[in-house]
Design a protein around this motif. Structure first.
Motif, PDB file in Angstrom:
ATOM      1  N   SER A   2       0.823  -1.204   0.000  1.00 22.19           N
ATOM      2  CA  SER A   2       0.000   0.000   0.000  1.00 22.19           C
ATOM      3  C   SER A   2       0.858   1.255   0.000  1.00 22.19           C
ATOM      4  O   SER A   2       2.022   1.240   0.419  1.00 22.19           O
ATOM      5  CB  SER A   2      -0.914   0.001   1.228  1.00 22.19           C
ATOM      6  OG  SER A   2      -0.148   0.020   2.412  1.00 22.19           O
ATOM      7  N   PRO A   4       2.289   4.790   1.226  1.00 21.88           N
ATOM      8  CA  PRO A   4       2.554   5.229   2.599  1.00 21.88           C
ATOM      9  C   PRO A   4       1.515   6.213   3.100  1.00 21.88           C
ATOM     10  O   PRO A   4       0.984   7.031   2.337  1.00 21.88           O
ATOM     11  CB  PRO A   4       3.941   5.867   2.509  1.00 21.88           C
ATOM     12  CG  PRO A   4       4.134   6.201   1.068  1.00 21.88           C
ATOM     13  CD  PRO A   4       3.354   5.189   0.293  1.00 21.88           C
ATOM     14  N   LEU A   5       1.212   6.113   4.379  1.00 23.02           N
ATOM     15  CA  LEU A   5       0.325   7.070   5.031  1.00 23.02           C
ATOM     16  C   LEU A   5       1.022   8.425   5.128  1.00 23.02           C
ATOM     17  O   LEU A   5       0.434   9.474   4.859  1.00 23.02           O
ATOM     18  CB  LEU A   5      -0.021   6.537   6.424  1.00 23.02           C
ATOM     19  CG  LEU A   5      -0.839   7.398   7.352  1.00 23.02           C
ATOM     20  CD1 LEU A   5      -2.197   7.684   6.755  1.00 23.02           C
ATOM     21  CD2 LEU A   5      -0.992   6.701   8.697  1.00 23.02           C
ATOM     22  N   ASP A   7       4.591  10.319   3.808  1.00 19.07           N
ATOM     23  CA  ASP A   7       5.737  10.235   2.904  1.00 19.07           C
ATOM     24  C   ASP A   7       6.505  11.558   2.969  1.00 19.07           C
ATOM     25  O   ASP A   7       6.064  12.568   2.426  1.00 19.07           O
ATOM     26  CB  ASP A   7       5.262   9.956   1.477  1.00 19.07           C
ATOM     27  CG  ASP A   7       6.418   9.685   0.518  1.00 19.07           C
ATOM     28  OD1 ASP A   7       7.581   9.627   0.990  1.00 19.07           O
ATOM     29  OD2 ASP A   7       6.167   9.520  -0.687  1.00 19.07           O
ATOM     30  N   GLN A  30       9.178   7.231   5.542  1.00 21.07           N
ATOM     31  CA  GLN A  30       7.824   6.798   5.217  1.00 21.07           C
ATOM     32  C   GLN A  30       7.224   6.020   6.382  1.00 21.07           C
ATOM     33  O   GLN A  30       7.938   5.309   7.104  1.00 21.07           O
ATOM     34  CB  GLN A  30       7.806   5.910   3.964  1.00 21.07           C
ATOM     35  CG  GLN A  30       8.200   6.622   2.683  1.00 21.07           C
ATOM     36  CD  GLN A  30       8.092   5.722   1.471  1.00 21.07           C
ATOM     37  OE1 GLN A  30       8.116   4.497   1.569  1.00 21.07           O
ATOM     38  NE2 GLN A  30       7.964   6.330   0.292  1.00 21.07           N
ATOM     39  N   ARG A  32       3.571   3.629   7.128  1.00 21.11           N
ATOM     40  CA  ARG A  32       2.351   3.041   6.590  1.00 21.11           C
ATOM     41  C   ARG A  32       1.339   2.793   7.703  1.00 21.11           C
ATOM     42  O   ARG A  32       1.700   2.723   8.877  1.00 21.11           O
ATOM     43  CB  ARG A  32       2.667   1.743   5.854  1.00 21.11           C
ATOM     44  CG  ARG A  32       3.348   1.989   4.510  1.00 21.11           C
ATOM     45  CD  ARG A  32       3.680   0.722   3.766  1.00 21.11           C
ATOM     46  NE  ARG A  32       3.947   1.018   2.365  1.00 21.11           N
ATOM     47  CZ  ARG A  32       5.064   1.558   1.907  1.00 21.11           C
ATOM     48  NH1 ARG A  32       6.048   1.836   2.747  1.00 21.11           N
ATOM     49  NH2 ARG A  32       5.220   1.818   0.613  1.00 21.11           N
ATOM     50  N   GLU A  35       1.637   0.729  11.276  1.00 18.84           N
ATOM     51  CA  GLU A  35       3.069   0.670  11.567  1.00 18.84           C
ATOM     52  C   GLU A  35       3.448   1.703  12.622  1.00 18.84           C
ATOM     53  O   GLU A  35       2.969   2.829  12.615  1.00 18.84           O
ATOM     54  CB  GLU A  35       3.854   0.937  10.281  1.00 18.84           C
ATOM     55  CG  GLU A  35       5.352   0.852  10.426  1.00 18.84           C
ATOM     56  CD  GLU A  35       6.084   1.095   9.117  1.00 18.84           C
ATOM     57  OE1 GLU A  35       7.032   0.341   8.841  1.00 18.84           O
ATOM     58  OE2 GLU A  35       5.709   2.028   8.381  1.00 18.84           O
ATOM     59  N   GLU A  68      -1.406  10.699   3.247  1.00 15.87           N
ATOM     60  CA  GLU A  68      -2.397   9.989   2.423  1.00 15.87           C
ATOM     61  C   GLU A  68      -2.376  10.496   0.982  1.00 15.87           C
ATOM     62  O   GLU A  68      -3.403  10.654   0.339  1.00 15.87           O
ATOM     63  CB  GLU A  68      -3.797  10.122   3.017  1.00 15.87           C
ATOM     64  CG  GLU A  68      -3.935   9.476   4.386  1.00 15.87           C
ATOM     65  CD  GLU A  68      -5.361   9.523   4.900  1.00 15.87           C
ATOM     66  OE1 GLU A  68      -6.033   8.476   4.882  1.00 15.87           O
ATOM     67  OE2 GLU A  68      -5.791  10.612   5.316  1.00 15.87           O
ATOM     68  N   GLY A 203      -1.259   4.981  11.802  1.00 15.03           N
ATOM     69  CA  GLY A 203       0.190   4.856  11.871  1.00 15.03           C
ATOM     70  C   GLY A 203       0.712   5.742  12.984  1.00 15.03           C
ATOM     71  O   GLY A 203       0.052   6.699  13.389  1.00 15.03           O
TER      72      GLY A 203
END
Length: 276
Positions: A2, A4-5, A7, A30, A32, A35, A68, A203
């Motif tokens: 997926s 990254p939430l 970046d 990054q 996600r 995480e 996002e 995250g």
């Protein structure tokens, strides 16, 4: 895999004037959903500046920050205010009294963001109860003033205050450094449980100078030195087989991790490499 939430790509931050000081230097990181990334480094390494930049409290001089997939560096004015109020990124201070109003009950403090957002009272009460339950705070404690809670309870209340906004990213700055051992363990277990419960949506970026606490909590560990990420990888690998001299020095200072650290001569050699 997926997207990254969070970046952070090639971000630099310069503060002050004539000449400006570069606090972050082309830093990339990054995170996600599901995480927990630990960011470790000594005081002045740029940890809190990175957090403030992600929150748009500090503007980057160059680079990109996407949450996002949305470039937040491009936001300004009404769009920036709307993004902040939406609560996608929430910040938890080292000192919970910076986010909990000492003059009102914990319940009121936790629900303040919802009240400002004009969430209906019934829905607000439901979400506050849910958030307090998620951090293991009994309902009877919610009617106390923050000063009548222990340090660990206050920190969990501050985490609930962030969670009630349904964030996508939780940024925690030294969340356990001011706590005693028992409270520190409870807060760490709370954060691990939250990661497991909200793996599909949440995250976390946990900032600390204490690599020992991060080893117990994070999935990946990023090491920051002089505004740059010098090492990043799965926490177990970074702790057991550090590659950068600065990481090895950090680990050598935490004997409880169980890693044999370098002796005095090797530490001197590592410092020489770091400052070369």
């Amino acid at each position: 895999m997926s997207a990254p939430l969070l970046d952070v790509e090639g971000v630099s931050v310069e503060l002050g004037r004539s000449p400006a000081t570069r606090v972050l230097d082309e830093l990339s990181l990054q995170i996600r959903a599901g995480e927990v990334v630990g960011l470790v480094g000594e005081s002045g390494s740029g940890k809190t500046t990175l957090a403030r930049t992600v929150l748009r409290a500090v503007n980057a001089s160059s680079g990109a920050i996407r949450v996002e997939g949305r470039e937040i560096q491009a936001l300004s004015g009404r769009a920036l205010r709307a993004w902040r109020r939406a609560g996608a990124v929430q910040y938890v201070f080292q000192d919970p009294l910076r986010s909990l109003d000492p003059g009102v009950s914990v319940r009121e403090s936790v629900g303040e963001g919802l009240r400002i957002a004009r969430v209906p009272r019934a829905e607000r009460d439901r979400r506050v109860r849910s958030a307090l339950g998620d951090v293991g705070l009994e309902d009877e404690l919610a009617d106390r003033l923050p000063g009548r809670l222990s340090g660990g309870q206050r920190q969990r209340a501050a985490i609930a205050r962030a969670l009630v906004m349904n964030p996508r990213l939780l940024v925690l700055d030294e969340p356990v450094s001011a706590l005693d051992a028992a409270s520190r363990d409870r807060v760490i277990r709370t954060l691990v449980a939250l990661r497991d419960q909200r793996a599909a949506e949440l995250g976390m970026l946990v900032i600390s100078h204490d690599i020992g606490s991060l080893a117990a909590l994070s999935d990946r560990l990023a090491v920051i030195h002089r505004g740059r990420i010098v090492e990043v990888g799965p926490t177990r690998r970074v702790v057991s087989a550090p590659q950068h001299p600065y990481t090895r020095l950090l680990i050598a200072s935490v004997p409880v991790i169980g890693i044999d650290g370098p002796d005095r001569t090797e530490r001197a050699a590592l410092r020489a490499l770091i400052h070369a």
